[in-house]
Design a protein around this motif. Structure first.
Motif, PDB file in Angstrom:
ATOM      1  N   PHE A  45       0.858  -1.182   0.000  1.00  0.00           N
ATOM      2  CA  PHE A  45       0.000   0.000   0.000  1.00  0.00           C
ATOM      3  C   PHE A  45       0.895   1.232   0.000  1.00  0.00           C
ATOM      4  O   PHE A  45       2.039   1.184   0.467  1.00  0.00           O
ATOM      5  CB  PHE A  45      -0.922   0.009   1.223  1.00  0.00           C
ATOM      6  CG  PHE A  45      -0.182  -0.159   2.526  1.00  0.00           C
ATOM      7  CD1 PHE A  45       0.294   0.943   3.238  1.00  0.00           C
ATOM      8  CD2 PHE A  45       0.053  -1.429   3.049  1.00  0.00           C
ATOM      9  CE1 PHE A  45       0.986   0.795   4.423  1.00  0.00           C
ATOM     10  CE2 PHE A  45       0.759  -1.597   4.242  1.00  0.00           C
ATOM     11  CZ  PHE A  45       1.219  -0.480   4.926  1.00  0.00           C
ATOM     12  N   PRO A  46       0.420   2.357  -0.521  1.00  0.00           N
ATOM     13  CA  PRO A  46       1.243   3.575  -0.538  1.00  0.00           C
ATOM     14  C   PRO A  46       1.284   4.243   0.826  1.00  0.00           C
ATOM     15  O   PRO A  46       0.345   4.122   1.633  1.00  0.00           O
ATOM     16  CB  PRO A  46       0.530   4.463  -1.563  1.00  0.00           C
ATOM     17  CG  PRO A  46      -0.901   4.008  -1.516  1.00  0.00           C
ATOM     18  CD  PRO A  46      -0.859   2.529  -1.246  1.00  0.00           C
ATOM     19  N   LEU A  47       2.369   4.951   1.096  1.00  0.00           N
ATOM     20  CA  LEU A  47       2.512   5.678   2.354  1.00  0.00           C
ATOM     21  C   LEU A  47       1.620   6.915   2.345  1.00  0.00           C
ATOM     22  O   LEU A  47       1.632   7.708   1.404  1.00  0.00           O
ATOM     23  CB  LEU A  47       3.968   6.091   2.558  1.00  0.00           C
ATOM     24  CG  LEU A  47       4.278   6.901   3.824  1.00  0.00           C
ATOM     25  CD1 LEU A  47       3.934   6.130   5.073  1.00  0.00           C
ATOM     26  CD2 LEU A  47       5.749   7.315   3.831  1.00  0.00           C
ATOM     27  N   SER A  48       0.866   7.081   3.399  1.00  0.00           N
ATOM     28  CA  SER A  48      -0.009   8.234   3.540  1.00  0.00           C
ATOM     29  C   SER A  48       0.809   9.493   3.808  1.00  0.00           C
ATOM     30  O   SER A  48       1.787   9.478   4.562  1.00  0.00           O
ATOM     31  CB  SER A  48      -0.989   8.010   4.690  1.00  0.00           C
ATOM     32  OG  SER A  48      -1.673   9.201   5.018  1.00  0.00           O
ATOM     33  N   GLU A  49       0.389  10.590   3.227  1.00  0.00           N
ATOM     34  CA  GLU A  49       1.042  11.878   3.477  1.00  0.00           C
ATOM     35  C   GLU A  49       0.699  12.437   4.852  1.00  0.00           C
ATOM     36  O   GLU A  49       1.301  13.418   5.284  1.00  0.00           O
ATOM     37  CB  GLU A  49       0.624  12.880   2.396  1.00  0.00           C
ATOM     38  CG  GLU A  49       1.088  12.507   0.990  1.00  0.00           C
ATOM     39  CD  GLU A  49       0.651  13.520  -0.043  1.00  0.00           C
ATOM     40  OE1 GLU A  49      -0.123  14.436   0.318  1.00  0.00           O
ATOM     41  OE2 GLU A  49       1.072  13.396  -1.211  1.00  0.00           O
ATOM     42  N   LYS A  50      -0.250  11.813   5.544  1.00  0.00           N
ATOM     43  CA  LYS A  50      -0.700  12.322   6.829  1.00  0.00           C
ATOM     44  C   LYS A  50       0.099  11.768   8.003  1.00  0.00           C
ATOM     45  O   LYS A  50      -0.115  12.196   9.144  1.00  0.00           O
ATOM     46  CB  LYS A  50      -2.178  11.985   7.039  1.00  0.00           C
ATOM     47  CG  LYS A  50      -3.110  12.591   6.003  1.00  0.00           C
ATOM     48  CD  LYS A  50      -4.546  12.158   6.270  1.00  0.00           C
ATOM     49  CE  LYS A  50      -5.504  12.714   5.218  1.00  0.00           C
ATOM     50  NZ  LYS A  50      -6.905  12.267   5.465  1.00  0.00           N
TER      51      LYS A  50
END
Length: 377
Positions: A45-50
């Motif tokens: 899964f992609p890393l969240s910017e949050k």
């Protein structure tokens, strides 16, 4: 022997990596295990910017060093509630446990996704081994680690167990009163399925004796023989849940080279103790909050429903033992999610195969946030 599709394993090689020395546990002199940790992002899964993310390690009371990903809300201040996450049984933190941890960090919690002992990037030899005691300790050691973090309120710690680690999470909650809130998502009771097979189809002494006999012989014949792991090809007539597992573990949706479930499984004798144990004997005495959530269409639904009813009432179908009703039933919840399969609660599910098409968003993130917010006060 029967084929159980879940596995505990380290499979595949390592990416470009650096070493990290672990000495977080000051109560264990001499433990100084060096792990090789992949530093580049290699999740499904992609890393969240949050959120902020970093690799960490911590020790267990069995002298093993566990590798983990620590997710923190960006710009968070003060001491926060924290959650430790693991599962499914045989999976790694780069798969759905990491997704759960990251999503909970987006919602304001410090969250730790860890590889269990003998699995993924964590230590332990021989590889691809599991133990009821050691795996329960893995969760409690994660609570130790979180309790010592400067940005964590040690009185506000919860855990999430997914699939086979749902049962382990309930076992840890029964043992460790520091755990204030527990979620068991799409859970298996690995001790029940190991002892009785699916749906208790072979819950008899003759079958268990034959299984014990086979395992006993295997220890001398080839103790490192492998079994389990999701099939590389699935015949059309296979049960729906076999296709469900394949679509997660064997396609770009969830495949990971360090995951036993994505590859060739576990040591045949590596989970021998599970068949002769029962995790959930005292879960009817858990006083802290528990949420059991399961898909309505999951083949494993009976594990979650039975665990919930035994936890609340002290008795349930499939449980030969009877206990007293829970002293705190009011903080126990059972959430059945309509139309969701077992693996839909790994990543939310997709309308098309291999993680393609529109996301079904079956994981009730709002419910999880509300549950932990209300019970980690």
């Amino acid at each position: 022997m029967r084929k159980i599709l879940l596995a505990a394993a380290l499979a595949g090689g390592m990416l470009a990596a650096c070493t990290q020395k672990s000495n977080n546990n000051q109560n264990n002199e001499g433990m100084n295990t060096t792990l090789t940790l992949t530093q580049e992002w290699d999740k499904v899964f992609p890393l969240s910017e949050k959120v902020s993310h970093k690799k960490v390690t911590f020790e267990t009371q069995y002298g093993l060093t566990l590798a983990a990903d620590l997710y923190t809300p960006k710009d968070a201040k003060g001491k926060l509630a924290a959650i430790a996450v693991s599962g499914p049984f045989g999976a790694v933190k780069e798969q759905c446990s990491g997704l759960y941890a990251m999503k909970m960090a987006e919602r304001g919690f410090v969250a730790l996704a860890f590889d269990p002992s003998y699995t993924g990037e964590s230590s332990g030899e021989p590889r691809r081994t599991a133990s009821p005691d050691i795996n329960t300790e893995d969760f409690m050691a994660a609570v130790d680690f979180l309790s010592k973090q400067d940005n964590v309120d040690a009185e506000k710690i919860g855990i999430i167990g997914i699939c086979g680690w749902g049962g382990i999470a309930l076992n840890a909650a029964a043992a460790d009163t520091r755990i204030k809130a527990t979620v068991a998502s799409t859970m298996y009771d690995m001790t029940r399925v190991s002892g009785n097979d699916y749906n208790d189809a072979f819950d008899n002494e003759q079958w268990r004796h034959k299984n014990r006999e086979n395992l006993s012989k295997q220890r001398l014949a080839d103790p490192n023989a492998m079994a389990g792991g999701v099939l590389d090809t699935v015949p059309p007539q296979a049960p729906n849940f076999v296709h469900d597992y394949f679509d997660y573990y064997k396609t770009p949706r969830g495949y990971h080279k360090r995951s036993g479930n994505s590859n060739d499984g576990w040591r045949v004798i590596g989970t021998q103790a599970y068949a002769n144990s029962r995790f959930l004997y005292y879960i009817n005495e858990i006083r802290s909050a528990v949420l059991v959530m399961h898909g309505a269409d999951a083949h494993s639904r009976y594990f979650g429903e039975a665990a919930y009813h035994y936890m609340v009432d002290g008795k349930a179908e499939g449980y030969k033992f009877v206990g007293e009703p829970n002293p705190n039933p009011e903080n126990k919840q059972l959430l059945i999610i309509p139309d969701a399969s077992h693996c839909d609660l790994y990543d939310g599910g997709y309308e098309e195969k291999a993680g393609k098409g529109q996301a079904k968003n079956m994981i009730p993130w709002d419910n999880l946030e509300e549950f932990f917010t209300n019970n980690l006060k």
